[in-house]
Motif scaffolding. Sequence first.
Motif, PDB file in Angstrom:
ATOM      1  N   PHE B 407      63.055  31.755  45.387  1.00 51.98           N
ATOM      2  CA  PHE B 407      64.040  31.550  44.333  1.00 51.98           C
ATOM      3  C   PHE B 407      65.312  32.288  44.701  1.00 51.98           C
ATOM      4  O   PHE B 407      65.319  33.093  45.630  1.00 51.98           O
ATOM      5  N   ALA B 500      70.297  21.559  37.625  1.00 45.31           N
ATOM      6  CA  ALA B 500      68.973  21.023  37.923  1.00 45.31           C
ATOM      7  C   ALA B 500      68.673  19.890  36.948  1.00 45.31           C
ATOM      8  O   ALA B 500      69.312  19.756  35.909  1.00 45.31           O
ATOM      9  N   ALA B 501      67.680  19.083  37.294  1.00 46.33           N
ATOM     10  CA  ALA B 501      67.297  17.962  36.450  1.00 46.33           C
ATOM     11  C   ALA B 501      66.819  18.481  35.092  1.00 46.33           C
ATOM     12  O   ALA B 501      66.267  19.573  35.009  1.00 46.33           O
ATOM     13  N   PRO B 502      67.045  17.695  34.022  1.00 48.94           N
ATOM     14  CA  PRO B 502      66.694  18.161  32.675  1.00 48.94           C
ATOM     15  C   PRO B 502      65.250  18.645  32.566  1.00 48.94           C
ATOM     16  O   PRO B 502      64.973  19.638  31.888  1.00 48.94           O
ATOM     17  N   MET B 504      63.519  20.211  34.572  1.00 47.37           N
ATOM     18  CA  MET B 504      63.366  21.575  35.074  1.00 47.37           C
ATOM     19  C   MET B 504      64.131  22.571  34.218  1.00 47.37           C
ATOM     20  O   MET B 504      63.692  23.692  34.008  1.00 47.37           O
ATOM     21  N   TYR B 510      65.423  28.438  34.667  1.00 44.74           N
ATOM     22  CA  TYR B 510      66.295  28.170  35.804  1.00 44.74           C
ATOM     23  C   TYR B 510      67.728  27.923  35.375  1.00 44.74           C
ATOM     24  O   TYR B 510      67.991  27.444  34.283  1.00 44.74           O
ATOM     25  N   THR B 513      70.037  24.281  40.803  1.00 44.52           N
ATOM     26  CA  THR B 513      69.421  24.184  42.120  1.00 44.52           C
ATOM     27  C   THR B 513      70.437  24.601  43.169  1.00 44.52           C
ATOM     28  O   THR B 513      71.636  24.499  42.952  1.00 44.52           O
ATOM     29  N   ALA B 514      69.921  25.056  44.284  1.00 47.67           N
ATOM     30  CA  ALA B 514      70.810  25.507  45.345  1.00 47.67           C
ATOM     31  C   ALA B 514      70.183  25.156  46.676  1.00 47.67           C
ATOM     32  O   ALA B 514      68.970  25.009  46.783  1.00 47.67           O
ATOM     33  N   LEU B 515      71.052  25.019  47.662  1.00 51.39           N
ATOM     34  CA  LEU B 515      70.575  24.697  48.987  1.00 51.39           C
ATOM     35  C   LEU B 515      71.050  25.805  49.925  1.00 51.39           C
ATOM     36  O   LEU B 515      72.198  25.824  50.322  1.00 51.39           O
ATOM     37  N   GLN B 520      66.144  24.622  52.896  1.00 47.05           N
ATOM     38  CA  GLN B 520      65.029  24.475  51.950  1.00 47.05           C
ATOM     39  C   GLN B 520      65.569  24.646  50.536  1.00 47.05           C
ATOM     40  O   GLN B 520      66.007  25.737  50.187  1.00 47.05           O
ATOM     41  N   PRO B 521      65.550  23.596  49.736  1.00 51.07           N
ATOM     42  CA  PRO B 521      66.138  23.720  48.406  1.00 51.07           C
ATOM     43  C   PRO B 521      65.392  24.757  47.563  1.00 51.07           C
ATOM     44  O   PRO B 521      64.182  24.915  47.721  1.00 51.07           O
ATOM     45  N   LEU B 523      65.502  27.070  43.529  1.00 43.55           N
ATOM     46  CA  LEU B 523      66.053  27.130  42.187  1.00 43.55           C
ATOM     47  C   LEU B 523      66.692  28.481  41.941  1.00 43.55           C
ATOM     48  O   LEU B 523      66.195  29.510  42.406  1.00 43.55           O
TER      49      LEU B 523
END
Lengths: 157, 786
Positions: B407, B500-502, B504, B510, B513-515, B520-521, B523
Motif C-alpha cells: 500500500f 479508485a473504483a466506487p 473499492m 482507501y 489508486t497509484a502506480l 505494480q498498481p 492503493l
Amino acid sequence: MTAATMSLPATHCPTMTALHLIVRIAGQQVALPAGPVDSVIRIDTISPVPCVPSHIAGLVALRSRVLTIVDCLDSLGLGRSLRTGVQCAVAVTIDGHRYGLLVDAVLDVVTIAEAPRPVDLALSPGWARAACGLVEHDGAALLLLDPAALVAGPAAA
Amino acid sequence: MDDLLQDFIAETREMLEAIAGEIVAWEADPSDRARLDGIFRFVHTVKGSCGFLDLPRLARLSHAAEDVLGELRAGERIADTRLVNAVLGVVDRIGALAEAIGAGTSLPDAEDHRLIAALHAPPAAAPDTPPEFPPEPQARAVARTVRLPIDLLDRMMGSVSDMVLARNELARRLREADAGTPLETAFERLSTCVAEMRDAITRTRMQRIDSVLSTLPRLVRDVAGETGKLVSLALEGGDVELDREMIEMIRDPLIHVLRNAIDHGIEPPEERRRLGKPATGRVRVEARQAGNHILILIYDDGRGIDGDRVAAKAVASGIITAAQAGTLDRRRKMELIFAPGLSTAETVTTLSGRGVGMDVVRANVERIGGQVEVDSRPGRGSRMTLRVPLTLSIIPALTLGAGDCHFAMPRAAIEEIVGTAGDRVRIETLGGSETATIRGRRLPLVRLGALMGLGEAEGAPGDAAGVPPILMLLRPAGGSVFALGVDAVYDHEELVVKPAAPAMMACGLYAGTALPDNGQPMLLLDPGGIARAAGVPLLPGDPEAAPDDVPVETVPALLFRDTDGTARGVRLAVVERVIEAPAAALVLRAGMMRLIHGGALLPLLACRPLDTPCATTVLLLTDGVTPFGYAIASPGDIREIDAAMMPAPSPGPVAGVVLVEGEAVELLDPFWLFAEAARAVPVPAGAVVALALRADQTDPWTREVLRPLIETAGYDVRFVAAGEPADLVIACEGAEPAVAAPSGCPAPVLRLRSGIDPDDDPESIWRYDREALLGAVRRRIGGGRA
C-alpha cells in the motif's frame, strides 16, 4: 505485464450500438455491447485488494492506467475464477472508471442489427441480474450482459 | 456549430468569473467608469456572439443591458441601487441561460421580460449629482494564451506518465543488461528530457487561484445581503498557482467556510456598533504557498467561536460525553465544529450545493490530502486555515507492506516511523484494544494486517504475540495520533494518484489508486478511514497524547536542501519566511552578498560564499532584532526533530546532526549565524552602549573619522564639554593632559598618536590601529562588539 491485443472503435454513444463482443464466461457464450469496451487485454499478475467485495479481483496496470479487475464468475454468483496465470479480460469504462472484466475467452466482434429481445427464460439469480436481453447470432440465442451490472456485482442487487 | 456554442459558453463563464469582482466594485461606486466599461464590454461581447449563434433570448437580454449601460456611460442616466440591481440581475440571467444551453435544458422566459422591464423602469428620484471626471480606463494586458480542453491536458499527462513508466522499465533492463557507456549516456539524455517534459506538463495544469478568489466578492455581497450584514472583503495572494483540478476541489469548501464566516461569524451591524466595532465586518481571504502546500486563510472579525458553547452542543448531541468535554483544551473544543452531527438545522436540510456542514468541508479537504484548522478568539474573530497540497495528482507517499499486500501512505499524515525492535516500544492490551507506548506517549495501536484480514507476512520478526515490526505514527487531519502496525516500509515515492473504483472506495480505507515506478498498481490508504474503521477515537484523544506531556523534547524545524546539495534543517522559531529572490534583489556590496527585501538591505549568508548574484530561494531568519537571509536550493517539510542532536566538533554554521526519517540532517547553528549576520548590520538600538566622550570636538578627524568608527563598534557617542562627567576621554596628540582628569569623576583616558612609532609615549595608540583602538575602548568601557 499486460498487452493490448485488439482495439475496438471507441464510441461513447449512450444508446446501444449494433456492434457486439462475443465472449465466453463460465463456459457460456454471451454477448457484450461494444459501447463501453475499450480493448481486449491479456493480464498476468493481479495485485489483490483486501476489504472489498469478493468479485473485485484486484488491480492491474495497463500502461500508466490502473484497471480494477472484476471476476465475472464471482459477480454472477458462480464461484471464483482462478485469478492467476495469463488471463483474458475485456477493458471497459463505466462512469469514468476503467475496469477489466475477466472472461474465459473473447471469440468474435460481430454486428447484430436486431434489437435485443426481453429475457423470457428462468435464469439463475446471478445471470438474471447481469442479463439485459437476448440476441440472435449465427442462429443461436445469446444472453446480452450489461457490463455495468457485472461491475456492480451481487451487492448491488 | 456545436464547438462554437461550447466555446461561447466557456467564454461567457470565464468572463463572468472575471467581472464578478468588478460588478461589486461598481455597485459600491456606480460612478467608477473603469468598472462600468468592464461590464459594458461583457454584455457587448455576449450580444455580438449571440448574433451569429442565433440565440435570440440572450441577444435580447444583452441588448437591453447594453442600451442601459451605454446611457450610463454617456451620462444620460445615473446609476442608482435599483438600476444596479437590474443590471446584475441581467448579468446573472445571462450566466444562467448560458449554463442552461450547455446542459441542454431550458429556462422559462417570463423572467427575461421582468428583468428587461426593470432595466427600463424610470429612475428613482435621485439627487442630481454632476458626473464626476471619469478616470482613464486601465488598458487590459493582452494575454498570450490559448484555450485547451482539459481532456487534452489530461491525455498529455497520461502519456507522460506512460513515458515515465517506460523509461523506468528501460532503466531496469539497461542495468540488467549492463549496457555500455554510449548507450547509458543516450539514455540519460532521454531521461532528462522526459523529466523536463513531465515538469512542463505538470505546470500546464497549474492555474492561478485568482479564478476562485475573483468569484468571492460577488458571493460575499450576496450572502451579506441575504443575512442583512455589512461585510467588506479583502483578497490576497491571487497569483498563487494551484493544480486546476485542485482549484475545483477547494472551491466548495472555501465558499462554505466563507459563508459560515459571514452567516455565523459577523454580527449584524447594530450589534457590532453596540460592541464598539465598526458596523462593517471585515473578512479577509489570503492564499499563500508554504513548501508543498497552499494555505488558504479565511479571517473574520466577527464574534468568534466559543469553545465551551461548541463543547456543550457536542455533549447535547451525544458526540462526546461531559467527562470527555472536561478534558479538552480550547483548541480541541473548537475543533468539535468539524464533528459530524454538530450542524445547525439549516445545514442538515440543504444537502446539496453550498449548504454542507463543516464535517463535509473537512472530509472534502482531507480527501484531497489537505487539512482544515480553526483558531478563534471569542468576540474578536476567527481564522480558518485550509491547507491543501499543491497538486492533486502527485502525492509524496511511503510504500509499505502488510501481509502480501503493498500500500501507499501519504507522507503528510505520517508523523514518525518507529521500529519495535528493542524495548523502545511497549505494547499492551487494555480492555480488548491495544496501545503502544513510545517514549512515554501512549497511543492506540491498529494493526493494518489484522484490520484488513491479511495474514502476517511470513518470516516477519516479532514475538509470540505478533508484535508488528514497524509502527507508523499517523496523524489523520484533525484527528489524534495513532500507531499503525505494518510489516515493512519500502520506499518514498511521488505517486500519481487516481480515484479508485466506487466498489473499492466504499470500504472507506482507501484514498485512490497509484502506480509506483515498479509498475505494480497499489492503493493509497486513507489514514482517517483506517482510524474510523478501527474505532480509534478521532476527536477527544487521551490527555496523555497532548504534546505538552511528551517527555522527549522535540522542536519544529524546517528541512531544506542547501546550495551545496546537503540536507539541512533550521529551527522553525528563527525562520520568518521563505522567499524566492530574483537575481536583481541580490547585490554584492561592501564585501558581501546582500539581499534587497522589503525596502531594506539584509546580509545574505550561504553555506559557501556567494560571488555572483543569481535567483535563489532565501530563508529569512530573525532573532527578533537582526533579520538576515540564508540562500538555499529548495525548501522541504516542517518536521518535529529531536532537540538532542550530535553536536559538530567545532563552532560554525552547522550546529550538529540529527536523524530525520533515516536521513542525516545538518542543523544550522542560529547562534553562529546571527553572530555572523550581526557583524554586517548596523548595531540595533537596543544593543548600543551610550558613551559620553570628551575629546576635541572641533577636530574634524575626531568628528568625522574617529566617531563613526566607535559608533560602528556599538557605541552611541555623545560629546561632552570639559566640565561634565565623561565615560571616556580621548586625548589626541598635543591636547592638554589637564582635561584628562577632572576632579571628582575620573574617566579613563585614551591617548592617540598620529605617528606609527611609539616615540615618546609607549602607552598611546596609533590612531589608525583599529584593533588596538577599539580593544582599548572596550576594555575601558565594556559593551560594543568585535
